[in-house]
Design a protein around this motif. Structure first.
Motif, PDB file in Angstrom:
ATOM      1  N   TRP A 173      30.717  86.140  40.824  1.00 46.97           N
ATOM      2  CA  TRP A 173      30.269  85.948  39.444  1.00 46.97           C
ATOM      3  C   TRP A 173      31.347  85.183  38.688  1.00 46.97           C
ATOM      4  O   TRP A 173      32.482  85.638  38.578  1.00 46.97           O
ATOM      5  CB  TRP A 173      30.032  87.309  38.814  1.00 46.97           C
ATOM      6  N   GLN A 212      25.552  77.722  41.138  1.00 52.93           N
ATOM      7  CA  GLN A 212      24.523  78.615  41.673  1.00 52.93           C
ATOM      8  C   GLN A 212      23.756  78.046  42.851  1.00 52.93           C
ATOM      9  O   GLN A 212      23.073  78.801  43.559  1.00 52.93           O
ATOM     10  CB  GLN A 212      23.530  78.989  40.555  1.00 52.93           C
ATOM     11  N   LEU A 216      20.518  81.512  44.242  1.00 50.30           N
ATOM     12  CA  LEU A 216      21.752  82.290  44.295  1.00 50.30           C
ATOM     13  C   LEU A 216      22.113  82.745  45.702  1.00 50.30           C
ATOM     14  O   LEU A 216      23.292  82.949  46.005  1.00 50.30           O
ATOM     15  CB  LEU A 216      21.630  83.514  43.378  1.00 50.30           C
ATOM     16  N   MET A 223      27.156  83.351  40.834  1.00 50.55           N
ATOM     17  CA  MET A 223      26.379  83.426  39.600  1.00 50.55           C
ATOM     18  C   MET A 223      27.172  82.818  38.444  1.00 50.55           C
ATOM     19  O   MET A 223      28.342  83.148  38.240  1.00 50.55           O
ATOM     20  CB  MET A 223      25.998  84.866  39.285  1.00 50.55           C
ATOM     21  N   GLY A 268      22.372  82.673  35.639  1.00 45.89           N
ATOM     22  CA  GLY A 268      22.252  84.086  35.977  1.00 45.89           C
ATOM     23  C   GLY A 268      22.682  85.032  34.889  1.00 45.89           C
ATOM     24  O   GLY A 268      22.178  86.159  34.798  1.00 45.89           O
ATOM     25  N   SER A 269      23.626  84.615  34.045  1.00 41.35           N
ATOM     26  CA  SER A 269      24.099  85.505  32.990  1.00 41.35           C
ATOM     27  C   SER A 269      24.466  84.704  31.756  1.00 41.35           C
ATOM     28  O   SER A 269      24.710  83.499  31.819  1.00 41.35           O
ATOM     29  CB  SER A 269      25.304  86.327  33.463  1.00 41.35           C
ATOM     30  N   GLY A 301      18.037  86.928  32.894  1.00 45.09           N
ATOM     31  CA  GLY A 301      19.244  87.360  33.584  1.00 45.09           C
ATOM     32  C   GLY A 301      19.988  88.450  32.841  1.00 45.09           C
ATOM     33  O   GLY A 301      19.424  89.200  32.045  1.00 45.09           O
ATOM     34  N   ARG A 368      17.649  93.899  35.312  1.00 44.94           N
ATOM     35  CA  ARG A 368      18.294  92.590  35.247  1.00 44.94           C
ATOM     36  C   ARG A 368      19.513  92.539  36.168  1.00 44.94           C
ATOM     37  O   ARG A 368      19.724  91.564  36.902  1.00 44.94           O
ATOM     38  CB  ARG A 368      18.695  92.280  33.801  1.00 44.94           C
ATOM     39  N   THR A 371      18.404  92.871  39.911  1.00 45.32           N
ATOM     40  CA  THR A 371      17.734  91.642  40.347  1.00 45.32           C
ATOM     41  C   THR A 371      18.756  90.603  40.789  1.00 45.32           C
ATOM     42  O   THR A 371      18.603  89.955  41.839  1.00 45.32           O
ATOM     43  CB  THR A 371      16.853  91.080  39.225  1.00 45.32           C
ATOM     44  N   LYS A 372      19.812  90.430  40.000  1.00 40.68           N
ATOM     45  CA  LYS A 372      20.829  89.442  40.364  1.00 40.68           C
ATOM     46  C   LYS A 372      21.584  89.849  41.627  1.00 40.68           C
ATOM     47  O   LYS A 372      21.959  89.005  42.444  1.00 40.68           O
ATOM     48  CB  LYS A 372      21.791  89.216  39.200  1.00 40.68           C
ATOM     49  N   LYS A 373      21.808  91.128  41.814  1.00 41.48           N
ATOM     50  CA  LYS A 373      22.492  91.572  43.036  1.00 41.48           C
ATOM     51  C   LYS A 373      21.633  91.296  44.270  1.00 41.48           C
ATOM     52  O   LYS A 373      22.146  90.868  45.315  1.00 41.48           O
ATOM     53  CB  LYS A 373      22.844  93.052  42.926  1.00 41.48           C
ATOM     54  N   GLU A 375      19.264  88.923  44.392  1.00 39.85           N
ATOM     55  CA  GLU A 375      19.175  87.469  44.524  1.00 39.85           C
ATOM     56  C   GLU A 375      20.449  86.878  45.112  1.00 39.85           C
ATOM     57  O   GLU A 375      20.395  85.868  45.835  1.00 39.85           O
ATOM     58  CB  GLU A 375      18.891  86.842  43.159  1.00 39.85           C
TER      59      GLU A 375
END
Length: 750
Positions: A173, A212, A216, A223, A268-269, A301, A368, A371-373, A375
């Motif tokens: 990240w 990214q 991802l 991210m 992503g963030s 995100g 949220r 989901t990113k983890k 992805e």
């Protein structure tokens, strides 16, 4: 011995039971098949909902907590179910090597995977111009330089190179890019901005795609984070963490477009700004975070806070339960609480239990984050991909950085076409505190939060770049203060400007001028009578209008990072400068804020930036004072406007020599010579090739012009022939020993 039949059967049962237990304990294939959230064949949304249904409130709050690595132990990560860690600026393992970072990350990740649900953590870092916390990483120019380069494709490649180096240390990240639009150069984060218009910041959002990848889960992707939402570059007085006083229409027109572009690129963030909008801290602004960012822009995100920023909501030291609930209800999903993370966990749990924060908000934040983890592929590949560890500081990445440096140089003045300098010049003097200092040229956010002067990380200083660029016969003399210079040098390159700073420590509410050391160095160089080429290393425009007339050339180098040879590429003509100002350059600090279209008259407008003459020949039009060799003459300053310097006291047999004059492929037909004379006798100036007595090229007659500063231009035919590169000597003849003339400049014409 054979076991009895019953005992043998019982033994197999025990063994079978152990075999069934092992996959569950070790997170193996059988467990993955049994639990939907561990099954990579399932859609991410299915995996998220399955995992969320299994989580306790403690586990959900843990996922929303981001702690600094120095404030946790591995057992803390496991016991408190922490969802994320970060390294603040300068927070590094010992030794500070890529391998040590990867080992540290893997250790922390192992602790996260030891939790009952085996949820991996995300690790964040401010890799804002390369992986700048890691010793030996490639340090790219800060964003203001990339804004000057105006090359979105290059910025995307920089994003990719950064992602590879970040991935090689395990981290997944990156708190970058900063998409702030700087509107007042007093701001200490000016260099983190690509420029003063929303268009330039939006165009550089390509860095998100570079970081990214197309998705991802791509190898070597991390991210990205669009920051700081919103308006941090527009605070009153350029005060960091200050108050942006704008109408909503202006906020949307100036500061929102880059974030709209970031969302369109599936960033992503998003990190929320410390600053306020019309008095309300952004970390408490539900309208801008939930309604505009998440609702109107459709951002799906993770919204993350800045470092301890929720503590600023009520203006008191030490965050409170009310600040916790206010920030979460405003739409923040993960809170960066570096040291006081245990208190945050306790307060948020209490606020949920009291009904001050609804479970729907907690679940939304977790969806949220999870989901990113998923992805990112962290559930399948939680540990460092060591195939990228060797890319940290690689030659390939440093080539990209050097390209970025040369493209970011902005040529703002080039009197007489003194630039580019010839690589074969006999002697060049280099001075200034930023000429041989990798820390100064890299700026803040380099190894340490504030950055620092000195040999902080491997790289090439601007001085080293100059020395590696010139010919082996050229003497390059360096003295930080200009001591030792004399009139025998072809030119002096003064590398001056700012020293490192970051955030509020870089705010400049008062003077924005060069410091006393720089001014003294420049005065020393000027007194020597040689051309002075100024290279400013700085995170913003500086107040230089009063000094500029005495400089022969000015190049804005911004904060180039570790590859200082890119500056030399421009100074010596290996690259014709293309950089354009990403901000308006003030006449004086009193004009701040100054921006394009506001009606103020700048020193240099937004978009300014010159290139070299198409001939690429610094002797096409030459100031006579820019000589390599002389006998019997002296330098003085002209008295008429724009004249600069002249060579005076020219008497019979005196000469001025110029090396490396390129006449091209065809011989010139005439020469124009600008002279002044108050002599009662007549004489001539003769142009000779290769030596003072070499082949005669042309002769210019001298006579009284009405005064030693009464200038006239005389044209003479070229009677000899000259092609290619030669030494050129201007030799005086006649006059019986009396002074004959002063010489300002000459120009050969084809």
């Amino acid at each position: 011995m054979q076991l009895p039949r019953v005992a043998q059967w019982r033994g197999r049962l025990v063994a079978a039971s152990l075999l069934l237990l092992i996959p569950v304990l070790t997170n193996g294939p059988a467990a993955a098949a049994a639990l939907p959230y561990k099954d990579p064949s399932q859609p991410v949304s299915v995996r998220v909902e399955d995992l969320l249904s299994r989580m306790s409130l403690d586990e959900k709050i843990g996922q929303m907590t981001q702690a600094e690595r120095k404030s946790v132990t591995n057992s803390d990560i496991t016991d408190y179910r922490l969802g994320s860690l970060l390294s603040g600026g300068g927070s590094a393992p010992a030794p500070n090597t890529a391998t040590a970072w990867a080992d540290m990350y893997d250790s922390f990740q192992g602790a996260a995977l030891a939790t009952p649900l085996n949820i991996p953590l995300m690790y964040g870092i401010d890799a804002v111009h390369g992986h700048n916390n890691v010793y030996g990483a490639t340090i790219f120019p800060h964003n203001i330089g990339l804004g000057a380069a105006r090359d979105p494709g290059l910025v995307q490649r920089i994003g990719r190179a950064t992602a590879e180096e970040v991935s090689g240390t395990g981290i997944d990240w990156d708190f970058a890019p900063c998409l702030c639009v700087v509107r007042n150069d007093r701001w200490g984060r000016t260099y983190e901005s690509y420029g003063e218009t929303p268009d330039i910041a939006s165009s550089m959002a390509t860095e998100i795609t570079g970081l990214q990848g197309s998705k991802l889960s791509d190898s070597g992707s991390v991210m990205a984070t669009a920051k700081h939402y919103i308006g941090d570059g527009g605070t009153t007085g350029g005060v960091d963490e200050g108050n942006t006083e704008l109408s909503e229409a202006d906020l949307r027109a100036i500061h929102l477009p880059p974030f709209r572009e970031a969302v369109a690129r599936h960033v992503g963030s998003v990190m929320v700004s410390y600053s306020s909008w019309n008095g309300l801290k952004m970390h408490a602004n539900r309208y801008l975070i939930t309604d505009v960012l998440k609702g109107e822009l459709g951002f799906s995100g993770v919204v993350v806070s800045d470092w301890n920023a929720i503590d600023q909501i009520d203006g008191q030291v030490g965050f409170t339960a009310a600040e916790v609930s206010t920030s979460i209800n405003a739409g923040l999903d993960m809170i960066m609480v570096p040291d006081a993370w245990k208190s945050f966990i306790s307060m948020l749990k209490s606020e949920v239990q009291l009904g001050h924060v609804p479970m729907s908000r907690i679940d939304d934040a977790n969806r949220r984050i999870l989901t990113k983890k998923f992805e990112l592929g962290l559930f399948e590949r939680p540990y460092t991909d060591r195939s990228y560890t060797g890319t940290v500081g690689s030659a390939a990445h440093r080539l990209i950085a050097r390209e970025a440096v040369k493209k970011s140089q902005v040529l703002l003045k080039n009197k007489w076409g003194i630039l580019p300098l010839p690589k074969t010049a006999s002697k060049i003097f280099v001075a200034g505190k930023n000429a041989d200092d990798i820390g100064n040229q890299s700026g803040g956010w380099t190894i340490d939060w504030q950055g620092q002067s000195g040999n902080t990380t491997p790289g090439t200083t601007i001085l080293q770049g100059i020395r590696s660029t010139v010919s082996s016969s050229t003497t390059v003399t360096y003295n930080r203060y200009g001591t030792g210079i004399d009139g025998s040098y072809k030119a002096a390159v003064a590398v001056v400007g700012e020293t490192p700073y970051a955030e509020f420590k870089g705010d400049r509410p008062g003077s924005m001028s060069l410091d006393a050391e720089d001014l003294s160095t420049l005065a020393t160089l000027k007194a020597a009578g040689v051309p002075v080429i100024v290279v400013t290393v700085s995170g913003r425009p500086l107040d230089i209008a009063s000094e500029l007339p005495s400089w022969d050339a000015l190049v804005a180098a911004w904060l180039p990072g570790t590859e200082g040879a890119g500056v030399a590429d421009v100074l010596f003509g290996d690259y014709n400068p293309t950089g354009k100002l990403p901000v308006t350059w003030m006449q004086s600090a009193s004009q701040q804020p100054i921006n394009t279209g506001d009606g103020k008259t700048p020193l240099f407008p937004y978009g300014a930036g010159d290139s070299f003459p198409s001939t690429q020949n610094p002797y096409d039009v030459i100031g006579a004072a820019y000589y390599d060799d002389q006998s019997g003459t002296g330098l003085e300053h002209c008295t008429d406007s724009g004249c600069g310097q002249d060579v005076g006291w020219i008497a019979a047999n005196d000469y001025i020599g110029y090396y490396d004059v390129d006449f091209g492929t065809t011989s010139p037909t005439s020469v124009v010579t600008r002279i002044a004379s108050n002599s009662s006798v007549s004489g001539s100036l003769q142009y000779h090739l290769d030596s003072p007595t070499g082949p005669l090229l042309a002769t210019v007659s001298l006579s009284n012009t009405g005064g030693w500063q009464s200038w006239t231009s005389r044209t003479a035919s070229v009677t000899g022939s000259a092609t290619g590169v030669h030494k050129l000597y201007v030799v005086a003849s006649g006059g019986g020993g009396a002074d004959l003339a002063n010489l300002n400049w000459f120009q050969f014409n084809h």
